[in-house]
Structures are given as structure tokens and as C-alpha cells.
Write a protein that holds these residues in place. Structure first.
Motif, mmCIF file in Angstrom:
data_model
loop_
_atom_site.group_PDB
_atom_site.id
_atom_site.type_symbol
_atom_site.label_atom_id
_atom_site.label_comp_id
_atom_site.label_asym_id
_atom_site.label_seq_id
_atom_site.Cartn_x
_atom_site.Cartn_y
_atom_site.Cartn_z
ATOM 1 N N SER A 9 0.861 -1.180 0.000
ATOM 2 C CA SER A 9 0.000 0.000 0.000
ATOM 3 C C SER A 9 0.900 1.235 0.000
ATOM 4 O O SER A 9 2.117 1.110 0.165
ATOM 5 C CB SER A 9 -0.903 0.001 1.236
ATOM 6 O OG SER A 9 -0.166 0.379 2.382
ATOM 7 N N PRO A 10 0.319 2.414 -0.157
ATOM 8 C CA PRO A 10 1.133 3.630 -0.071
ATOM 9 C C PRO A 10 1.833 3.777 1.283
ATOM 10 O O PRO A 10 2.836 4.472 1.398
ATOM 11 C CB PRO A 10 0.120 4.756 -0.290
ATOM 12 C CG PRO A 10 -0.983 4.129 -1.071
ATOM 13 C CD PRO A 10 -1.059 2.709 -0.569
ATOM 14 N N ASP A 11 1.310 3.085 2.310
ATOM 15 C CA ASP A 11 1.915 3.160 3.638
ATOM 16 C C ASP A 11 3.142 2.277 3.793
ATOM 17 O O ASP A 11 3.932 2.463 4.705
ATOM 18 C CB ASP A 11 0.891 2.764 4.705
ATOM 19 C CG ASP A 11 -0.261 3.743 4.777
ATOM 20 O OD1 ASP A 11 -0.035 4.948 4.547
ATOM 21 O OD2 ASP A 11 -1.385 3.291 5.050
ATOM 22 N N GLY A 12 3.314 1.268 2.927
ATOM 23 C CA GLY A 12 4.449 0.369 3.011
ATOM 24 C C GLY A 12 4.053 -1.060 2.706
ATOM 25 O O GLY A 12 3.038 -1.325 2.071
ATOM 26 N N LEU A 13 4.858 -1.996 3.180
ATOM 27 C CA LEU A 13 4.638 -3.425 2.980
ATOM 28 C C LEU A 13 4.132 -4.028 4.283
ATOM 29 O O LEU A 13 4.780 -3.900 5.328
ATOM 30 C CB LEU A 13 5.951 -4.096 2.564
ATOM 31 C CG LEU A 13 5.958 -5.610 2.474
ATOM 32 C CD1 LEU A 13 4.993 -6.106 1.405
ATOM 33 C CD2 LEU A 13 7.374 -6.111 2.198
ATOM 34 N N LEU A 14 2.988 -4.671 4.226
ATOM 35 C CA LEU A 14 2.405 -5.323 5.387
ATOM 36 C C LEU A 14 2.656 -6.821 5.255
ATOM 37 O O LEU A 14 2.202 -7.455 4.306
ATOM 38 C CB LEU A 14 0.895 -5.036 5.451
ATOM 39 C CG LEU A 14 0.161 -5.469 6.697
ATOM 40 C CD1 LEU A 14 0.634 -4.672 7.914
ATOM 41 C CD2 LEU A 14 -1.339 -5.280 6.506
ATOM 42 N N LEU A 15 3.419 -7.393 6.192
ATOM 43 C CA LEU A 15 3.729 -8.819 6.201
ATOM 44 C C LEU A 15 3.216 -9.424 7.497
ATOM 45 O O LEU A 15 3.663 -9.043 8.585
ATOM 46 C CB LEU A 15 5.233 -9.059 6.107
ATOM 47 C CG LEU A 15 5.909 -8.746 4.794
ATOM 48 C CD1 LEU A 15 7.419 -8.911 4.931
ATOM 49 C CD2 LEU A 15 5.384 -9.645 3.692
ATOM 50 N N ASN A 16 2.275 -10.336 7.372
ATOM 51 C CA ASN A 16 1.712 -11.016 8.544
ATOM 52 C C ASN A 16 1.333 -10.033 9.653
ATOM 53 O O ASN A 16 1.621 -10.245 10.829
ATOM 54 C CB ASN A 16 2.664 -12.091 9.063
ATOM 55 C CG ASN A 16 2.687 -13.294 8.148
ATOM 56 O OD1 ASN A 16 1.790 -13.487 7.330
ATOM 57 N ND2 ASN A 16 3.718 -14.103 8.265
#
Length: 72
Positions: A9-16
Motif C-alpha cells: 500500500s502507499p503506507d508500506g509493505l504489510l507482512l503477517n
């Protein structure tokens, strides 16, 4: 087989469920992904006191992370 939930997303990478929005040391990724299956150093050895970039491979997830040689 383990699984990983990943979302960009524009906020960054979301992992788990953990958001990564700036460079972090590999230890930070271990919290979300566990220990890498292997670590490769694709270039010739660095001079003493230095090190090259490393590639952390998470084979089960089909992911790889490139760790820059600069200190984290």
C-alpha cells in the motif's frame, strides 16, 4: 506448509500484520517471517572489515529480501 499474508500500500509493505515502511535490519523481518531458509552472497568476497549485500531467501513463501551492506 506455513503461509504469509502480504499487502502493498502507499503506507508500506504489510507482512503477517506487521508494517514495514522504511529500511530495517533482517532481524525485524524475522518477527513476521521467521528465519530465512538460506542466505546467499552473490558477489565475490568483500575485503576484510567489509561485507557485500546479502540475499535472504524464504523459499517456502517465494520471497527474497536484499540486505544492503550498510549498517542498519
Amino acid at each position: 506448509m506455513a503461509s504469509v499474508a502480504a499487502e502493498m500500500s502507499p503506507d508500506g509493505l504489510l507482512l503477517n500484520g506487521r508494517l514495514f515502511n522504511s529500511p530495517v535490519p533482517p532481524a525485524e523481518y524475522r518477527v513476521a517471517l521467521g528465519v530465512a531458509d538460506r542466505v546467499e552472497e552473490p558477489s565475490p568476497p568483500a575485503p576484510y572489515g567489509h561485507r557485500n549485500d546479502q540475499i535472504h531467501l524464504f523459499d517456502e513463501f517465494g520471497l527474497y529480501l536484499i540486505e544492503h551492506h550498510a549498517p542498519g
